[in-house]
Design a protein around this motif. Structure first.
Motif, PDB file in Angstrom:
ATOM      1  N   GLU A 245      42.471  53.160  39.602  1.00  0.00           N
ATOM      2  CA  GLU A 245      41.382  52.070  40.078  1.00  0.00           C
ATOM      3  C   GLU A 245      40.986  53.078  41.467  1.00  0.00           C
ATOM      4  O   GLU A 245      40.075  53.366  42.022  1.00  0.00           O
ATOM      5  CB  GLU A 245      41.349  50.977  40.510  1.00  0.00           C
ATOM      6  N   GLU A 246      41.674  54.369  42.261  1.00  0.00           N
ATOM      7  CA  GLU A 246      42.086  53.953  43.228  1.00  0.00           C
ATOM      8  C   GLU A 246      40.810  55.110  43.787  1.00  0.00           C
ATOM      9  O   GLU A 246      40.408  55.990  44.715  1.00  0.00           O
ATOM     10  CB  GLU A 246      42.638  54.158  44.801  1.00  0.00           C
ATOM     11  N   TYR A 247      41.326  56.420  42.600  1.00  0.00           N
ATOM     12  CA  TYR A 247      40.453  57.478  42.625  1.00  0.00           C
ATOM     13  C   TYR A 247      38.733  57.811  41.737  1.00  0.00           C
ATOM     14  O   TYR A 247      38.767  59.091  41.942  1.00  0.00           O
ATOM     15  CB  TYR A 247      41.069  58.402  41.250  1.00  0.00           C
ATOM     16  N   ILE A 248      38.518  56.226  41.328  1.00  0.00           N
ATOM     17  CA  ILE A 248      37.730  56.278  40.828  1.00  0.00           C
ATOM     18  C   ILE A 248      36.490  55.745  41.220  1.00  0.00           C
ATOM     19  O   ILE A 248      34.874  55.350  40.413  1.00  0.00           O
ATOM     20  CB  ILE A 248      37.613  55.974  38.615  1.00  0.00           C
ATOM     21  N   VAL A 249      36.847  54.416  42.094  1.00  0.00           N
ATOM     22  CA  VAL A 249      35.758  53.470  42.911  1.00  0.00           C
ATOM     23  C   VAL A 249      35.096  54.058  43.392  1.00  0.00           C
ATOM     24  O   VAL A 249      35.332  54.967  44.014  1.00  0.00           O
ATOM     25  CB  VAL A 249      36.839  52.398  43.253  1.00  0.00           C
ATOM     26  N   ASP A 250      33.761  53.403  43.355  1.00  0.00           N
ATOM     27  CA  ASP A 250      32.914  53.757  44.548  1.00  0.00           C
ATOM     28  C   ASP A 250      32.633  54.553  45.961  1.00  0.00           C
ATOM     29  O   ASP A 250      32.102  55.154  46.485  1.00  0.00           O
ATOM     30  CB  ASP A 250      31.251  52.737  44.186  1.00  0.00           C
ATOM     31  N   LYS A 251      33.407  53.029  46.468  1.00  0.00           N
ATOM     32  CA  LYS A 251      33.784  52.925  47.471  1.00  0.00           C
ATOM     33  C   LYS A 251      35.411  52.791  48.038  1.00  0.00           C
ATOM     34  O   LYS A 251      35.818  51.524  47.907  1.00  0.00           O
ATOM     35  CB  LYS A 251      32.414  52.044  48.605  1.00  0.00           C
ATOM     36  N   THR A 252      35.829  52.984  48.551  1.00  0.00           N
ATOM     37  CA  THR A 252      37.503  52.676  48.686  1.00  0.00           C
ATOM     38  C   THR A 252      37.536  51.518  49.810  1.00  0.00           C
ATOM     39  O   THR A 252      38.077  51.023  49.981  1.00  0.00           O
ATOM     40  CB  THR A 252      38.165  54.118  49.509  1.00  0.00           C
ATOM     41  N   THR A 254      36.470  48.587  51.730  1.00  0.00           N
ATOM     42  CA  THR A 254      36.343  47.262  51.066  1.00  0.00           C
ATOM     43  C   THR A 254      37.077  46.907  50.150  1.00  0.00           C
ATOM     44  O   THR A 254      38.330  47.032  49.612  1.00  0.00           O
ATOM     45  CB  THR A 254      35.103  47.802  49.996  1.00  0.00           C
ATOM     46  N   PRO A 255      37.444  45.615  51.065  1.00  0.00           N
ATOM     47  CA  PRO A 255      38.439  44.164  50.261  1.00  0.00           C
ATOM     48  C   PRO A 255      38.503  44.158  49.146  1.00  0.00           C
ATOM     49  O   PRO A 255      39.281  43.342  48.425  1.00  0.00           O
ATOM     50  CB  PRO A 255      38.736  43.450  51.477  1.00  0.00           C
ATOM     51  N   PHE A 256      37.364  44.254  48.618  1.00  0.00           N
ATOM     52  CA  PHE A 256      36.836  43.190  46.881  1.00  0.00           C
ATOM     53  C   PHE A 256      36.615  44.498  46.038  1.00  0.00           C
ATOM     54  O   PHE A 256      36.669  45.826  46.036  1.00  0.00           O
ATOM     55  CB  PHE A 256      35.053  42.991  47.399  1.00  0.00           C
ATOM     56  N   PRO A 257      37.697  44.246  45.019  1.00  0.00           N
ATOM     57  CA  PRO A 257      37.843  45.134  43.275  1.00  0.00           C
ATOM     58  C   PRO A 257      36.322  45.321  43.186  1.00  0.00           C
ATOM     59  O   PRO A 257      35.270  44.641  42.856  1.00  0.00           O
ATOM     60  CB  PRO A 257      39.103  43.910  42.730  1.00  0.00           C
ATOM     61  N   LEU A 258      36.339  46.857  42.854  1.00  0.00           N
ATOM     62  CA  LEU A 258      35.435  47.264  42.388  1.00  0.00           C
ATOM     63  C   LEU A 258      35.813  47.724  40.667  1.00  0.00           C
ATOM     64  O   LEU A 258      34.577  48.618  39.676  1.00  0.00           O
ATOM     65  CB  LEU A 258      34.519  48.734  42.420  1.00  0.00           C
ATOM     66  N   THR A 259      37.019  47.392  39.939  1.00  0.00           N
ATOM     67  CA  THR A 259      36.981  47.517  38.819  1.00  0.00           C
ATOM     68  C   THR A 259      37.557  46.087  38.526  1.00  0.00           C
ATOM     69  O   THR A 259      37.716  45.309  39.093  1.00  0.00           O
ATOM     70  CB  THR A 259      38.030  48.245  38.137  1.00  0.00           C
ATOM     71  N   TYR A 260      37.215  45.584  36.758  1.00  0.00           N
ATOM     72  CA  TYR A 260      38.055  44.367  36.702  1.00  0.00           C
ATOM     73  C   TYR A 260      38.951  44.445  35.913  1.00  0.00           C
ATOM     74  O   TYR A 260      39.219  45.969  34.623  1.00  0.00           O
ATOM     75  CB  TYR A 260      37.011  43.863  35.878  1.00  0.00           C
ATOM     76  N   SER A 261      40.045  44.090  36.129  1.00  0.00           N
ATOM     77  CA  SER A 261      41.133  44.804  35.509  1.00  0.00           C
ATOM     78  C   SER A 261      41.769  43.133  35.157  1.00  0.00           C
ATOM     79  O   SER A 261      41.951  42.064  35.686  1.00  0.00           O
ATOM     80  CB  SER A 261      42.854  44.776  37.111  1.00  0.00           C
ATOM     81  N   THR A 467      25.857  43.580  48.954  1.00  0.00           N
ATOM     82  CA  THR A 467      25.042  44.615  48.974  1.00  0.00           C
ATOM     83  C   THR A 467      24.871  46.191  48.701  1.00  0.00           C
ATOM     84  O   THR A 467      24.608  46.929  48.063  1.00  0.00           O
ATOM     85  CB  THR A 467      23.300  43.981  49.218  1.00  0.00           C
ATOM     86  N   SER A 468      26.050  46.620  49.491  1.00  0.00           N
ATOM     87  CA  SER A 468      25.939  48.091  50.022  1.00  0.00           C
ATOM     88  C   SER A 468      27.125  48.579  48.551  1.00  0.00           C
ATOM     89  O   SER A 468      26.989  49.924  48.703  1.00  0.00           O
ATOM     90  CB  SER A 468      26.426  48.306  51.162  1.00  0.00           C
ATOM     91  N   LEU A 469      27.685  47.398  47.868  1.00  0.00           N
ATOM     92  CA  LEU A 469      28.515  48.427  47.093  1.00  0.00           C
ATOM     93  C   LEU A 469      27.740  48.961  46.167  1.00  0.00           C
ATOM     94  O   LEU A 469      26.781  47.770  45.357  1.00  0.00           O
ATOM     95  CB  LEU A 469      29.797  47.315  46.526  1.00  0.00           C
ATOM     96  N   ARG A 470      28.398  49.422  45.680  1.00  0.00           N
ATOM     97  CA  ARG A 470      28.049  49.873  44.153  1.00  0.00           C
ATOM     98  C   ARG A 470      29.950  49.431  42.647  1.00  0.00           C
ATOM     99  O   ARG A 470      30.125  50.774  43.598  1.00  0.00           O
ATOM    100  CB  ARG A 470      27.376  50.635  43.619  1.00  0.00           C
ATOM    101  N   SER A 471      29.407  49.900  42.118  1.00  0.00           N
ATOM    102  CA  SER A 471      30.094  50.133  40.374  1.00  0.00           C
ATOM    103  C   SER A 471      29.821  51.109  39.519  1.00  0.00           C
ATOM    104  O   SER A 471      29.347  50.498  38.996  1.00  0.00           O
ATOM    105  CB  SER A 471      31.171  48.699  39.555  1.00  0.00           C
ATOM    106  N   PHE A 472      30.210  52.471  39.849  1.00  0.00           N
ATOM    107  CA  PHE A 472      29.819  53.275  38.983  1.00  0.00           C
ATOM    108  C   PHE A 472      28.210  53.245  38.770  1.00  0.00           C
ATOM    109  O   PHE A 472      27.222  53.408  38.197  1.00  0.00           O
ATOM    110  CB  PHE A 472      29.860  52.905  36.650  1.00  0.00           C
ATOM    111  N   GLY A 473      27.242  53.325  40.149  1.00  0.00           N
ATOM    112  CA  GLY A 473      26.294  52.888  40.333  1.00  0.00           C
ATOM    113  C   GLY A 473      25.422  51.914  40.273  1.00  0.00           C
ATOM    114  O   GLY A 473      24.032  51.013  40.614  1.00  0.00           O
ATOM    115  N   ILE A 474      26.207  50.698  39.593  1.00  0.00           N
ATOM    116  CA  ILE A 474      25.372  49.450  39.316  1.00  0.00           C
ATOM    117  C   ILE A 474      25.679  48.483  40.392  1.00  0.00           C
ATOM    118  O   ILE A 474      26.804  48.559  41.487  1.00  0.00           O
ATOM    119  CB  ILE A 474      26.040  48.645  37.883  1.00  0.00           C
TER     120      ILE A 474
END
Length: 532
Positions: A245-252, A254-261, A467-474
């Motif tokens: 997860e830490e290697y592939i997320v768009d922005k490291t 941030t306290p919010f998870p950018l992948t769903y686990s 609003t600035s966060l992205r998850s694989f461009g979304i």
């Protein structure tokens, strides 16, 4: 049974232009096996050294010498006896079997049919298969070794998920075994277009990682981005999906998870059908689904197993609990410090009377209690289960009562902290509640300096960050910001399942419509002049 390479679509990682996975893990150069059995034996012994669990045993097949080698900690010992040594005994009983380079394939079919196998022509392939739990057979005069999968399956059995419990729905959870996790998904998703691709990551651990998707539904651009980011991972150690997860997320940052686990196979199956991609790591029961958006963390698989009115109510309760856990302590600090006029007179008198004699300002008071509760929470998690829950509950009661009687905190503050903690547990995804716990302290400090203006400013900055966060461009706040009306049927409200006909438009899937002719299952209308 086919060669194990057919179980996955193999994808080369970024090291593949230099060497194979087997060469990287064994540190052996491209060295072909010899026709001499003694020479091959010495090469393998030199590669492994002298570990206590490495076994190399000589055999004789109708007057032809050979040997069997494996790691006894990686294989099932009973399986080795039944699946390897018993067929070898049959070779000797047959008496007329002659094994050469040309007949080795027929030898395998006659005596070892049904076993997963791989042919090895190089030393690094032999070493790699032994490390992977295979038993390797080598025969004098043959430069090709045969590796048979006899992996030890002593793993944790399929159990109910420990972090995402539900009342109604499937009780199975993922385990640490990659093949088991894939089978749990395939049992629920019997679709010929379901594809899995295999990668080997981690220079030292050489961990197997698989990505799953439904061909013909998943957006190729998103799939290509997932492949690219996984190929770019350059790590020595991969033990859990959290490392990936830490290697592939768009922005490291941030306290919010950018992948769903999740530990739930039904949840991952639903994500795949929506058009998302699953990332499965061997050794981890937590599977990642990408891309993900903010609203995904307020949904539970149980929402779709009970009536939609109840599911909608519970979902709205989760959003409300998120806001309570985030801002309630900071509102207490702001109102009791700066904005007394917002409280009714009777309530204000009651609150101030309770705080009379408390030696600390409100911000220090609430920091003491919040930090105390965080310590109790961590202690309850880390201690043995037999005493962990008791310690956390009794500790909270005893410390809270003692702090009030000692005059360190007020009664109303204990209520605020307890209600905040309970609200934070409502989140169905644990790693999302961590963001709430962290941001709560930031808002408390903002309230201590600027009152309600500080709380509002902190919330505005949080929304700007989201609003600035992205998850694989979304965009992370999709489908709320930007607002997509066609995706609102499963955000704040949970409409009936038959009304949910389309996949999320923000994923831009190849098949945006899930079901074309799903209608309200109303009873048939009575015929004119008669009854039904």
């Amino acid at each position: 049974m086919n060669n194990r390479g057919s179980l996955f679509k193999r994808r080369k990682n970024k090291h593949s232009n230099k060497s194979t996975d087997e060469e990287l893990v064994t540190n052996d150069k491209h060295e072909e096996l010899s026709f001499s059995i003694e020479e091959n034996k010495e090469k393998i012994k030199k590669s492994f050294g002298n570990p206590m669990d490495f076994k190399i045993e000589e055999i004789t097949l109708t007057e032809t010498k050979g040997f069997v080698c494996y790691l006894d900690t990686m294989v099932g010992k009973d399986k080795v006896t039944d699946q390897i040594y018993k067929p070898l005994d049959q070779v000797n009983e047959n008496g007329d079997v002659k094994i050469t380079e040309e007949t080795i394939e027929q030898f395998r079919k006659d005596f070892f049919s049904g076993l997963t196998f791989a042919y090895c022509k190089n030393l690094h392939e032999v070493v790699w298969n032994i490390l992977s739990g295979f038993v390797v057979i080598m025969i004098d005069g043959v430069s090709t070794a045969i590796a048979f999968e006899v992996v030890n399956e002593d793993r944790r059995s399929i159990e109910e998920p420990s972090t995402q419990t539900i009342i109604r729905g499937p009780k199975e959870g993922f385990t640490e075994l990659l093949s088991t996790n894939i089978s749990l998904i395939r049992r629920r998703l019997k679709n010929k277009n379901l594809q899995f691709e295999r990668y080997i990551l981690g220079k030292d651990t050489r961990t197997a990682v698989a990505i799953g998707y439904i061909n013909g539904i998943t957006n190729e651009d998103i799939l290509g981005e997932v492949r690219k980011r996984i190929n770019q991972i350059d790590a020595a150690l991969i033990l859990d999906s959290g490392n990936i997860e830490e290697y592939i997320v768009d922005k490291t940052f941030t306290p919010f998870p950018l992948t769903y686990s999740t530990e739930r196979p039904d949840s991952i199956t639903a994500q795949l059908v929506e058009g998302k991609i699953a990332i499965i790591v061997d050794g981890s029961p937590f599977i990642l689904a990408v891309p993900t958006v903010f609203t995904d963390f307020f949904q539970s698989s149980e929402d779709f197993y009970q009536p939609f009115f109840m599911s909608t109510f519970i979902r709205l309760l989760r959003y409300m609990s998120f806001m309570i856990a985030l801002v309630l302590p900071s509102l207490y600090v702001a109102i009791t410090t700066f904005h007394h006029e917002l409280l009714p007179t009777e309530l204000l008198i009651s609150v101030q009377a309770q705080r009379e004699g408390v030696p600390f300002p409100a911000v220090v008071e609430i920091f003491i209690m919040e930090l105390t509760f965080e310590v109790l929470r961590e202690a309850g998690i880390r201690m043995p289960r037999a005493v962990g829950q008791t310690v956390s509950i009794v500790g909270a009661l005893v410390l809270g009562q003692a702090a009030v009687e000692a005059g360190l905190v007020s009664n109303v503050l204990v209520i605020i902290v307890a209600f905040t903690a309970i609200a934070s547990f409502v989140s169905p995804i644990y790693n999302f509640s961590i963001a709430t716990r962290l941001l709560r302290f930031v808002l408390i400090l903002a309230a201590a300096f600027l009152g309600l203006y500080g709380v509002l400013l902190g919330l505005v900055l949080m929304v700007i960050h989201l609003t600035s966060l992205r998850s694989f461009g979304i965009p992370y706040l999709t489908p709320v910001a930007p607002l997509l009306m066609e995706d609102q049927q499963d955000v704040f409200l949970r409409l009936p399942i038959w009304a949910n006909k389309k996949r999320p438009s923000y994923l831009k899937t190849k098949a945006p419509v899930k079901k074309k002719h799903a209608d309200n299952p109303s009873p048939p209308k009575p015929k004119e002049g008669g009854s039904t």
